[in-house]
Design a protein around this motif. Sequence first.
Motif, PDB file in Angstrom:
ATOM      1  N   ALA A  52      62.196 -39.818  15.470  1.00  0.00           N
ATOM      2  CA  ALA A  52      61.082 -39.918  14.522  1.00  0.00           C
ATOM      3  C   ALA A  52      60.353 -41.249  14.718  1.00  0.00           C
ATOM      4  CB  ALA A  52      61.590 -39.809  13.090  1.00  0.00           C
ATOM      5  N   LEU A  53      59.042 -41.217  14.565  1.00  0.00           N
ATOM      6  CA  LEU A  53      58.222 -42.427  14.665  1.00  0.00           C
ATOM      7  C   LEU A  53      58.195 -43.110  13.303  1.00  0.00           C
ATOM      8  CD1 LEU A  53      55.216 -40.988  16.745  1.00  0.00           C
ATOM      9  CD2 LEU A  53      57.351 -42.026  17.571  1.00  0.00           C
ATOM     10  N   GLN A  54      58.328 -44.447  13.288  1.00  0.00           N
ATOM     11  CA  GLN A  54      58.362 -45.167  12.018  1.00  0.00           C
ATOM     12  C   GLN A  54      57.115 -44.883  11.182  1.00  0.00           C
ATOM     13  OE1 GLN A  54      59.684 -49.262  11.953  1.00  0.00           O
ATOM     14  NE2 GLN A  54      60.823 -49.043  13.869  1.00  0.00           N
ATOM     15  N   GLU A  55      55.997 -44.731  11.846  1.00  0.00           N
ATOM     16  CA  GLU A  55      54.753 -44.482  11.092  1.00  0.00           C
ATOM     17  C   GLU A  55      54.703 -43.078  10.499  1.00  0.00           C
ATOM     18  OE1 GLU A  55      54.972 -45.434  14.286  1.00  0.00           O
ATOM     19  OE2 GLU A  55      53.546 -44.368  15.578  1.00  0.00           O
ATOM     20  N   ASN A  56      55.641 -42.259  10.883  1.00  0.00           N
ATOM     21  CA  ASN A  56      55.725 -40.898  10.331  1.00  0.00           C
ATOM     22  C   ASN A  56      56.789 -40.762   9.255  1.00  0.00           C
ATOM     23  OD1 ASN A  56      53.636 -40.021  11.922  1.00  0.00           O
ATOM     24  ND2 ASN A  56      54.956 -39.186  13.525  1.00  0.00           N
ATOM     25  N   ILE A  57      57.230 -41.901   8.718  1.00  0.00           N
ATOM     26  CA  ILE A  57      58.212 -41.895   7.626  1.00  0.00           C
ATOM     27  C   ILE A  57      57.577 -42.583   6.423  1.00  0.00           C
ATOM     28  CG2 ILE A  57      60.501 -42.598   6.852  1.00  0.00           C
ATOM     29  CD1 ILE A  57      61.340 -42.715   9.822  1.00  0.00           C
ATOM     30  N   VAL A  58      57.363 -41.824   5.350  1.00  0.00           N
ATOM     31  CA  VAL A  58      56.703 -42.332   4.147  1.00  0.00           C
ATOM     32  C   VAL A  58      57.750 -42.603   3.073  1.00  0.00           C
ATOM     33  CG1 VAL A  58      55.014 -41.817   2.323  1.00  0.00           C
ATOM     34  CG2 VAL A  58      54.665 -40.930   4.656  1.00  0.00           C
ATOM     35  N   ARG A  59      57.754 -43.818   2.498  1.00  0.00           N
ATOM     36  CA  ARG A  59      58.707 -44.156   1.440  1.00  0.00           C
ATOM     37  C   ARG A  59      58.013 -44.382   0.110  1.00  0.00           C
ATOM     38  NH1 ARG A  59      63.417 -48.881   0.772  1.00  0.00           N
ATOM     39  NH2 ARG A  59      63.426 -48.754  -1.519  1.00  0.00           N
ATOM     40  N   TRP A  60      58.506 -43.743  -0.927  1.00  0.00           N
ATOM     41  CA  TRP A  60      58.086 -44.011  -2.298  1.00  0.00           C
ATOM     42  C   TRP A  60      59.308 -44.366  -3.129  1.00  0.00           C
ATOM     43  CZ3 TRP A  60      54.395 -39.394  -3.953  1.00  0.00           C
ATOM     44  CH2 TRP A  60      53.215 -39.462  -3.204  1.00  0.00           C
ATOM     45  N   ASN A  61      59.148 -45.254  -4.099  1.00  0.00           N
ATOM     46  CA  ASN A  61      60.222 -45.600  -5.026  1.00  0.00           C
ATOM     47  C   ASN A  61      59.952 -44.961  -6.394  1.00  0.00           C
ATOM     48  OD1 ASN A  61      61.332 -47.218  -3.046  1.00  0.00           O
ATOM     49  ND2 ASN A  61      60.524 -49.130  -3.890  1.00  0.00           N
ATOM     50  N   VAL A  62      61.043 -44.574  -7.083  1.00  0.00           N
ATOM     51  CA  VAL A  62      60.946 -44.086  -8.461  1.00  0.00           C
ATOM     52  C   VAL A  62      61.965 -44.859  -9.297  1.00  0.00           C
ATOM     53  CG1 VAL A  62      60.088 -41.788  -7.863  1.00  0.00           C
ATOM     54  CG2 VAL A  62      62.571 -42.189  -8.012  1.00  0.00           C
ATOM     55  N   PRO A  63      61.803 -44.904 -10.616  1.00  0.00           N
ATOM     56  CA  PRO A  63      62.701 -45.726 -11.456  1.00  0.00           C
ATOM     57  C   PRO A  63      64.174 -45.334 -11.377  1.00  0.00           C
ATOM     58  CG  PRO A  63      60.734 -45.147 -12.674  1.00  0.00           C
ATOM     59  CD  PRO A  63      60.703 -44.347 -11.410  1.00  0.00           C
ATOM     60  N   GLY A  64      64.453 -44.031 -11.485  1.00  0.00           N
ATOM     61  CA  GLY A  64      65.835 -43.565 -11.500  1.00  0.00           C
ATOM     62  C   GLY A  64      65.961 -42.185 -10.881  1.00  0.00           C
ATOM     63  N   SER A  65      67.210 -41.704 -10.805  1.00  0.00           N
ATOM     64  CA  SER A  65      67.439 -40.411 -10.160  1.00  0.00           C
ATOM     65  C   SER A  65      66.787 -39.262 -10.915  1.00  0.00           C
ATOM     66  CB  SER A  65      68.942 -40.171 -10.023  1.00  0.00           C
ATOM     67  OG  SER A  65      69.489 -41.073  -9.076  1.00  0.00           O
ATOM     68  N   PHE A  66      66.643 -39.425 -12.235  1.00  0.00           N
ATOM     69  CA  PHE A  66      65.964 -38.370 -12.997  1.00  0.00           C
ATOM     70  C   PHE A  66      64.527 -38.192 -12.520  1.00  0.00           C
ATOM     71  CE2 PHE A  66      65.710 -35.530 -16.569  1.00  0.00           C
ATOM     72  CZ  PHE A  66      64.358 -35.522 -16.913  1.00  0.00           C
ATOM     73  N   GLU A  67      63.885 -39.269 -12.086  1.00  0.00           N
ATOM     74  CA  GLU A  67      62.486 -39.224 -11.632  1.00  0.00           C
ATOM     75  C   GLU A  67      62.340 -38.780 -10.179  1.00  0.00           C
ATOM     76  OE1 GLU A  67      63.617 -41.932 -13.495  1.00  0.00           O
ATOM     77  OE2 GLU A  67      62.730 -40.995 -15.250  1.00  0.00           O
ATOM     78  N   LEU A  68      63.450 -38.583  -9.481  1.00  0.00           N
ATOM     79  CA  LEU A  68      63.357 -38.135  -8.089  1.00  0.00           C
ATOM     80  C   LEU A  68      62.609 -36.801  -7.979  1.00  0.00           C
ATOM     81  CD1 LEU A  68      66.906 -38.967  -6.711  1.00  0.00           C
ATOM     82  CD2 LEU A  68      64.754 -40.018  -5.967  1.00  0.00           C
ATOM     83  N   VAL A  69      62.841 -35.929  -8.934  1.00  0.00           N
ATOM     84  CA  VAL A  69      62.248 -34.589  -8.849  1.00  0.00           C
ATOM     85  C   VAL A  69      60.722 -34.659  -8.888  1.00  0.00           C
ATOM     86  CG1 VAL A  69      62.158 -32.280  -9.881  1.00  0.00           C
ATOM     87  CG2 VAL A  69      64.292 -33.579  -9.900  1.00  0.00           C
ATOM     88  N   HIS A  70      60.196 -35.410  -9.879  1.00  0.00           N
ATOM     89  CA  HIS A  70      58.733 -35.519  -9.952  1.00  0.00           C
ATOM     90  C   HIS A  70      58.187 -36.276  -8.749  1.00  0.00           C
ATOM     91  CE1 HIS A  70      54.794 -35.483 -11.801  1.00  0.00           C
ATOM     92  NE2 HIS A  70      54.663 -36.758 -11.446  1.00  0.00           N
ATOM     93  N   GLY A  71      58.897 -37.320  -8.317  1.00  0.00           N
ATOM     94  CA  GLY A  71      58.431 -38.066  -7.155  1.00  0.00           C
ATOM     95  C   GLY A  71      58.367 -37.193  -5.913  1.00  0.00           C
ATOM     96  N   CYS A  72      59.363 -36.354  -5.717  1.00  0.00           N
ATOM     97  CA  CYS A  72      59.376 -35.456  -4.553  1.00  0.00           C
ATOM     98  C   CYS A  72      58.277 -34.405  -4.676  1.00  0.00           C
ATOM     99  CB  CYS A  72      60.733 -34.794  -4.412  1.00  0.00           C
ATOM    100  SG  CYS A  72      62.054 -35.894  -3.886  1.00  0.00           S
ATOM    101  N   LYS A  73      58.093 -33.857  -5.884  1.00  0.00           N
ATOM    102  CA  LYS A  73      57.031 -32.866  -6.078  1.00  0.00           C
ATOM    103  C   LYS A  73      55.671 -33.477  -5.763  1.00  0.00           C
ATOM    104  CE  LYS A  73      54.755 -29.891  -9.471  1.00  0.00           C
ATOM    105  NZ  LYS A  73      54.685 -29.480 -10.907  1.00  0.00           N
ATOM    106  N   LYS A  74      55.436 -34.694  -6.265  1.00  0.00           N
ATOM    107  CA  LYS A  74      54.161 -35.383  -6.022  1.00  0.00           C
ATOM    108  C   LYS A  74      53.984 -35.649  -4.526  1.00  0.00           C
ATOM    109  CE  LYS A  74      51.430 -39.145  -8.071  1.00  0.00           C
ATOM    110  NZ  LYS A  74      50.621 -38.365  -9.045  1.00  0.00           N
ATOM    111  N   MET A  75      55.051 -35.982  -3.861  1.00  0.00           N
ATOM    112  CA  MET A  75      54.980 -36.246  -2.411  1.00  0.00           C
ATOM    113  C   MET A  75      54.699 -34.952  -1.651  1.00  0.00           C
ATOM    114  SD  MET A  75      57.716 -38.272  -0.027  1.00  0.00           S
ATOM    115  CE  MET A  75      57.266 -39.953  -0.407  1.00  0.00           C
TER     116      MET A  75
END
Length: 161
Positions: A52-75
Amino acid sequence: MATENKNLSVYDKSKIPNAEKLRFGIVVSEWNDTITEPLFQGAFNALVDCGALQENIVRWNVPGSFELVHGCKKMITSQDLDAIVAIGSVIRGETSHFDFVCGAAAQGIKDLNLAYDVPVIFCVLTDDTLQQAIDRSGGKHGNKGTEAAIAAIKMATLGNI
Ligand SMILES: Nc1c(NC[C@H](O)[C@H](O)[C@H](O)CO)[nH]c(=O)[nH]c1=O
Ligand SMILES: CC(=O)[C@@H](O)COP(=O)(O)O
């Protein structure tokens, strides 16, 4: 097979498709970042190791594991990705909150996998103790992030000839 009987960081590159043409998202919970940061590094390094190319890896942070779901949906709905790794570390406290956070994250990520065509990999450690989390984020049992990255590549190429 329990984690204690396998090392989470071991993989055979010859059996993994090349990830050069793939785009990945990684959503990282900030709770227990002493655990989630090593998990992220394990996942990132494994993706790059598999092409994988580094520029093809997108990172987002969320406050906690409960917010992972919305963060993934938004992504999923805003990025053009082949797979996502959802990274969290939930460590049991005094109350039943642990069960609700773990359950919501697991069920929510499962639901995303049913609702969308972008595979979301469950890289959420659910541990009774900090030591268990340390052991699975680069400790004696390897790195769950590495395992999740390999799963992401395999799911992103599922069914490809
Ligand atoms: N205790 C842990 C949490 N709790 C926070 C929740 O995930 C959530 O951010 C909060 O309830 C607000 O919605 N999160 C973890 O990832 N790990 C924990 O151990
Ligand atoms: C997983 C949690 O939310 C937990 O760490 C919170 O701790 P407590 O149950 O003692 O409030």
